[in-house]
Design a protein around this motif. Structure first.
Motif, PDB file in Angstrom:
ATOM      1  N   HIS A  69       7.522   5.996   7.547  1.00 36.37           N
ATOM      2  CA  HIS A  69       6.767   4.838   7.071  1.00 36.37           C
ATOM      3  C   HIS A  69       5.468   4.668   7.854  1.00 36.37           C
ATOM      4  O   HIS A  69       4.407   4.361   7.277  1.00 36.37           O
ATOM      5  N   HIS A  72       2.944   7.033   6.540  1.00 30.38           N
ATOM      6  CA  HIS A  72       2.413   6.550   5.264  1.00 30.38           C
ATOM      7  C   HIS A  72       1.337   5.480   5.489  1.00 30.38           C
ATOM      8  O   HIS A  72       0.272   5.508   4.873  1.00 30.38           O
ATOM      9  N   LEU A  73       1.609   4.533   6.392  1.00 34.97           N
ATOM     10  CA  LEU A  73       0.638   3.471   6.652  1.00 34.97           C
ATOM     11  C   LEU A  73      -0.642   4.031   7.264  1.00 34.97           C
ATOM     12  O   LEU A  73      -1.745   3.553   6.987  1.00 34.97           O
ATOM     13  N   ARG A  77      -1.189   7.065   0.791  1.00 39.05           N
ATOM     14  CA  ARG A  77      -0.061   7.222  -0.124  1.00 39.05           C
ATOM     15  C   ARG A  77       0.512   8.627  -0.156  1.00 39.05           C
ATOM     16  O   ARG A  77       1.674   8.818  -0.520  1.00 39.05           O
ATOM     17  N   SER A  93       4.002   8.117  -1.971  1.00 39.49           N
ATOM     18  CA  SER A  93       4.521   6.820  -2.414  1.00 39.49           C
ATOM     19  C   SER A  93       3.714   6.319  -3.613  1.00 39.49           C
ATOM     20  O   SER A  93       3.827   5.157  -3.991  1.00 39.49           O
ATOM     21  N   SER A 472      10.375   3.541   2.737  1.00 38.80           N
ATOM     22  CA  SER A 472       8.981   3.217   3.051  1.00 38.80           C
ATOM     23  C   SER A 472       8.300   2.504   1.889  1.00 38.80           C
ATOM     24  O   SER A 472       7.540   1.547   2.090  1.00 38.80           O
ATOM     25  N   THR A 476       5.848  -1.297   1.510  1.00 41.98           N
ATOM     26  CA  THR A 476       4.430  -0.999   1.323  1.00 41.98           C
ATOM     27  C   THR A 476       3.716  -2.187   0.695  1.00 41.98           C
ATOM     28  O   THR A 476       4.013  -2.563  -0.446  1.00 41.98           O
TER      29      THR A 476
END
Length: 573
Positions: A69, A72-73, A77, A93, A472, A476
């Motif tokens: 996660h 991803h942040l 994406r 994502s 995750s 989001t």
């Protein structure tokens, strides 16, 4: 030469040969590194020239989902990583990318040999481990179990009856008594599994010793030892363990026509074996030398022993079902269709015949064990955990349940009817919101058969992993708003439409959408309503900390110990 010494010419030839060999080896390593370097500009964690993302993953294996996660942040994406000796993994994502993977380009993304070979010994050629025609046959035959008539007349009575047994155990706990739990589970102990579980974070996690809860530390309380049925606070029980046993009994009746009696048998060999094999094969996904591990290490020997336990369990069921099916009278045709194995044995229009091997039916059983036991039991465990932390939401579920079931102290005794399930809107939303934050299949992936380009422009080479992390995605902000980490069941009541499965992949998406999602919702509504109509659930101050375990699914590492207290009849909202 007569003195045995080597001439200058021979020394020179040997030196050149060794130099050439070393240069060739170095060139091979460098070409391998260049060939697998990140090229698409998609971003991701730093990569070593040889080990790629492996070291970073090792350091975070004890918190793998949170690590993914964070990537991803940080990277957006879509990002990629690579484990040494494995194909590159492209994580996304983006709902449009998932629509492409799971629907528009469905034929290009499958389980692939990497997944199939590792899970073959456990799942065989069952629905979760095959692609193409083999998958289609499993899905079409299994779909016969999931229809309204069977839910109403077959599934719901089994779930209600099994809930009766669970309610009796919870009343024993709430009254100050205790119930039996299995002894500590077998550890998967070898270099690969210790590195996987350790994650450079300390041997406490690796050895499965639960730390005290944060609240206990803050209040200066004495840390608890590992909790068992004999060492826990009054009125407390491990609901995750009981739910796993509940689901094993329910799936045994519904899918196999078997009375397994897991609730009455705390240390069931098949449950212990299945848990061990899942943890073991999950590690195999991350190590390139998994075949050596299975045959050269003691943990591999134990793994094979547990697989034999599962085989014996499944083949015994198959033999009994074949005998019962053969002895049934022709007028009993409706009964013969009452479970999944009978659907295969009866010569379904897709299978064309009844000549199905015992091994094939064994694989059916193993796949439905993971689908019917682990995912639903763990989804419900996380839901009860969320409701124990959010008392207001818990009381709304309880009020709704008591409005349907009645307001007496024994309201949890009454069986729900199929029509009444539709009245449990808030209860359903509470479960769906928990699935958003704690999806039982928290990470998933497919293999790209051919090179492809995703809607966001990411170039996917043939043989690469295409992965998504529902854990995750549920956290989001772009998908769920700034309050995405807050547990708020109203999120599903206020929405005008159901969320897209490509945004909310709790039950997968596309042609591989989970066949059993409606059965899971049925089981969840019955259990949440009947338990919370009769009991309040709270988290004990000094219980083991709630942490997820990195596995094929999303179990709680140290169980879910809750305090159960009877509601009074006057507690009606």
């Amino acid at each position: 030469r007569l003195d045995g010494s080597m001439g200058d010419e021979a020394v020179g030839v040997a030196t050149v040969a060794w130099t050439a060999l070393a240069a060739a080896a170095l060139a091979l390593v460098l070409s391998f590194a260049r060939a697998h370097r990140r090229r698409g500009g998609e971003g991701g964690p730093p990569e070593h020239w040889l080990f790629y993302s492996t070291l970073g993953l090792l350091r975070n294996f004890h918190r793998l989902l949170d690590y993914m996660h964070e990537q991803h942040l940080e990277h957006g994406r879509t990002w990629s990583g690579k484990i040494w000796g494995q194909p590159r993994i492209f994580y996304t994502s983006d709902p449009e990318n998932l629509r492409h993977i799971g629907k528009d380009a469905f034929a290009n993304y499958g389980k692939g040999p990497q997944f199939h070979e590792r899970f073959k010994i456990l799942l065989g050629d069952g629905i979760f481990n095959v692609d193409s025609a083999a998958w289609y046959v499993h899905r079409k035959v299994s779909a016969g179990l999931f229809n309204v008539a069977n839910f109403r007349d077959g599934v719901l009575p089994v779930v209600n009856k099994t809930t009766d047994a669970l309610m009796a155990m919870l009343r024993e706990i709430a009254g100050g008594g205790s119930v039996a739990y299995p002894p500590p589970r077998d550890l998967v102990f070898d270099a690969a599994s210790v590195m996987h579980r350790l994650g450079f974070s300390g041997f406490e996690d690796a050895m499965q010793t639960p730390p005290p809860a944060a609240a206990s530390k803050a209040e200066g309380k004495e840390p608890s030892p590992q909790w068992t049925g004999d060492a826990c606070e009054p009125n407390c029980g491990d609901l995750q363990n009981l739910l796993h046993r509940f689901m094993l009994d329910a799936v045994g009746r519904i899918a196999f026509g078997e009375n397994i009696d897991a609730l009455g048998t705390p240390d069931l060999p098949v449950a212990r074996a299945f848990d061990y094999c899942q943890r073991y094969t999950n590690v195999d996904l991350f190590v390139p030398f998994w075949r050596w591990r299975r045959w050269l290490l003691p943990s591999g020997r134990r793994f094979r022993e547990h697989v034999r336990v599962l085989d014996d369990f499944a083949f015994d069921i198959v033999r009994r079902r074949r005998r019962d099916f053969a002895e049934a009278e022709p007028t009993e045709g409706a009964d013969k269709q009452a479970d999944l194995l009978s659907l295969f044995l009866s010569g379904h229009k897709v299978t064309k015949d009844t000549d199905i091997s015992d091994r094939y039916l064994r694989d059916v059983i193993m796949n439905f064990l993971i689908a019917g036991r682990d995912t639903t039991a763990q989804a419900l465990s996380w839901t009860f955990y969320a409701l124990a932390k959010h008392r207001e939401a818990q009381e709304k579920v309880a009020a709704e349940a008591r409005a349907v079931l009645g307001t007496g102290r024994g309201g949890g005794d009454r069986h729900l009817t199929y029509a009444e399930l539709g009245k449990l809107a808030y209860t359903t939303a509470a479960f769906q919101e928990s699935l958003r934050l704690y999806p039982p299949v928290a990470k998933n992936a497919r293999i790209a058969v051919k090179a492809d380009v995703w809607p966001d422009g990411t170039q996917i080479p043939a043989g690469a992993w295409a992965a998504w992390v529902p854990y995750s995605m549920g956290r989001t902000p772009e998908l769920w708003g700034e309050d995405c980490e807050e547990y708020r069941p109203e999120r599903f009541l206020d929405a005008p439409l159901k969320p897209s499965p490509f945004k909310y992949p709790a039950f997968n998406f596309g042609p591989r959408t989970c066949l059993g999602q409606n059965m899971a919702l049925l089981e969840a509504r019955v259990l949440l309503a009947r338990i919370l109509a009769e009991f309040t659930v709270t988290l004990p101050d000094n219980a083991p900390e709630i942490k997820y375990e990195d596995a094929v699914t999303l179990p709680m590492r140290f169980g879910l110990w809750l305090r159960f207290e009877k509601r009074e009849a006057a507690e009606v909202a």
